[in-house]
Design an enzyme around this catalytic site. Sequence first.
Site, PDB file in Angstrom:
ATOM      1  N   ASP A 196       0.878  -1.159   0.000  1.00  0.00           N
ATOM      2  CA  ASP A 196       0.000   0.000   0.000  1.00  0.00           C
ATOM      3  C   ASP A 196       0.924   1.220   0.000  1.00  0.00           C
ATOM      4  O   ASP A 196       2.103   1.136   0.378  1.00  0.00           O
ATOM      5  CB  ASP A 196      -0.959   0.008   1.207  1.00  0.00           C
ATOM      6  CG  ASP A 196      -2.140   0.951   0.969  1.00  0.00           C
ATOM      7  OD1 ASP A 196      -2.068   1.794   0.043  1.00  0.00           O
ATOM      8  OD2 ASP A 196      -3.142   0.856   1.703  1.00  0.00           O
TER       9      ASP A 196
HETATM   10  C1  BGC Z   1      -4.951   3.441   0.097  1.00  0.00           C
HETATM   11  C2  BGC Z   1      -5.037   2.451  -1.041  1.00  0.00           C
HETATM   12  C3  BGC Z   1      -4.788   3.182  -2.343  1.00  0.00           C
HETATM   13  C4  BGC Z   1      -3.454   3.890  -2.292  1.00  0.00           C
HETATM   14  C5  BGC Z   1      -3.129   4.665  -3.561  1.00  0.00           C
HETATM   15  C6  BGC Z   1      -3.691   4.272   0.059  1.00  0.00           C
HETATM   16  O1  BGC Z   1      -3.748   5.310   0.977  1.00  0.00           O
HETATM   17  O2  BGC Z   1      -5.016   2.736   1.324  1.00  0.00           O
HETATM   18  O3  BGC Z   1      -6.282   1.822  -1.061  1.00  0.00           O
HETATM   19  O4  BGC Z   1      -4.840   2.264  -3.395  1.00  0.00           O
HETATM   20  O5  BGC Z   1      -3.488   4.819  -1.214  1.00  0.00           O
HETATM   21  O6  BGC Z   1      -3.954   5.757  -3.689  1.00  0.00           O
END
Ligand code: BGC
Length: 753
Positions: free
Chosen positions: A243
């Site tokens: 993530d």
């Molecule tokens: C989120 C993810 C997301 C990623 C990119 C993170 O803060 O938890 O779900 O895909 O950001 O935007």
Amino acid sequence: MNNHTTISTNVTTDDGMQQGIAGIPAERKAALLSGRNFWETEPIEELGLPPVTLADGTYGLRHQSGSHDHLAMYDSDPATCFPPGVAIGSSWDPKVAARLGSAIGKEALAQGVHIVLGPGINIKRSPLCGRNFEYYSEDPCLTGALAVAFTRGLQKEGPGVSVKHFAANNQETNRQTISADVDERTLREIYLPAFERVVTEAQPATVMASYNKINGVFAAANPWLLTGLLRDEWGFEGVVVSDWNAVTDRVESLRAGLDLEMPGGSAGHDDDVRAALRSGELQESELDASVARLAGLVKYIPTEPTDVNYAAHHEIARELAADCAVLLKNDAQTLPLGQGVRLAVLGEFAEKLRYQGGGSAHVNATQVDQPLDAIKLLAADRGVSLAYSRGFAIDGAEDTGLLDEARGAARDCDVAVIFAGLDERAESEGIDRENLDLPANQVELIRAVAAIAPRTVVVLSNGGVVSLEGWHDDVDAILEAFLLGQGGGHAIADILFGLANPSGHLAESIPLRLNDHPSSLNFPGERGHVRYGEGVMVGYRYFTTFDSPVRYPFGHGLSYTTFTSSAPQVVVSANEEVTVSLQVTNTGNIAGKHVVQVYVATEAGPVRRPARELRGFAKVYLEPGETTSVSIDLPRRALAYWDIQYSRWVVAPGEYRIQVCQDAATVLHDELISLTGDKIITELTMDTPLGEWFEHPQVGAQVYDALGFTGVDISPEHLAMMSSMTMTQFIHISGLPVEAEVLARVMRDSRPA
Ligand code: BGC
């Protein structure tokens, strides 16, 4: 897959690729394992491979071709905002999830996105979780089936998915540091099965490791999770991506099985890898598998750009939305609205529909249908007169002027339709809610109007469930629209006027009180830890097991037509897999969709089982008077529990009830079957409690003999007291002259053949 590439690359075979990778300098490999910027991987020029572009997309694309961020502060390129996860979960329809996946896949192709960061398939452990609007359900069977359909639907178009957030990421409070403290049985039975199904049945391109820790170890640096389970047990072949900003120790996470760190752009972590290579802490060969997997992502890059018809996708968004809304209550057939009624539409959400959530999932919708516009159009054709009043301030401020105006409209109508709900600031990525309440000014409006209007309908827009207490009994009908995406306004109007027949069912329980919820005692945790103290008793598993009343149970949903289902035929195969077959009939006057829900209930085995668990379901469309056959297979796994002592799935010998239910609390048909199950033989040692010696299927009788108990009348209380002592403790306290040789023989005989 269509339009897929072998890009002009010097790599044509696996061997060729291995050689190509071997030729890349170690320092460069370190750089390849993190992105080149916020949304792209590094091109692997040595292999002729271009960068791979990733973008968010649990229910629509958030592709930022301009300024980048992951907090959705900058606009993304326009894309269709389809119904969010909460709605897709309520559809109970894998066909809906597959169409969603396919439509997002087409938009990804058109926008040059190769990996879509979705679906989000975390279990709704608590109704307060700020990202529940993105997730499907509190149940792993429903979540898993929808996630498989989404993934196949999307990947069939060419791009890949990133299944997220792996794993036990069930809250937003302290999301980057919290440790989800959860026992293995609960992980295996509740929080992991949806991921397992997607991986084993749909081979997603990537899996996204979550921010949180699991039992003290960061998911993104967890070898048990990322390698032991994901690759060795489940056979995952794709890329594990972090993530965004989830990596704290790059060397540790690489070792644990995390291939790609995102986002990239800063050299810090690459340098850590280089330093570890120089010091000998890491071997270059340890990077090669990750580089090879990243190179493999090239298959998700198309050769030619494609176009997408956004107008047609808006139609799809409308159609999907109509399949998701849940009719909770409909006394005296208040809905659908009849010809010529005098209608009062109240509540600002009617002209500013809340249709999606906030955070990284946020989509810059191509257009948005407003319910009021759609209602006006349909009303005109039906001789329906219409008055509209804002009713309340969305920001929660008391406004007696608005309330009085709404009262006035309610006085002169046959039916008042109130659009209530939560505004976007109330629920978003990054924050959990503190309660389930609707704003007080909305509750005041609902109660005031219900006291005046002959009939009152409430249409709710919210991402997580809201409490219906304090006003539920005052109103005649409730349509829980959750968040329906950009076509939601049109879909709601169609349902209100009966052009669409509601067929959504709750994918999560609506409790009477927040404190009734099984997660309440342990949410959102303290001092960095959240204890999953309810174990497997998540959502309806708890409410049904403990007969705890809810406002509406998991699986509940009404239709404008009626259905009956025949008693099922339950067939158990030689290897004890179960098939449930039944006939469903639409007994009403209009076409509609029905969900067959099959649960398994058992007390077999040594562990506490929930009263019943959803193990299979099917949604069928039926014309009035039509009957169809439905057959649902329950694999062995659907009957098993995870045994922590043997580290395996076990089907306990005993009786099982196969229940066809209307919802988790209402059993329609109940068939009893008996299963031989798995024979699990415990190998006895001197430290095994006496109870297990007595119950041992092979040597139980010998133990009685060896202790000289055969023929002796032992009271149940004495037996119970003895049973918890180990053999060593028992001999010590009883002073019985048991021969060591005899015990050794019994222990030998107890071993599995
Ligand atoms: C989120 C993810 C997301 C990623 C990119 C993170 O803060 O938890 O779900 O895909 O950001 O935007």
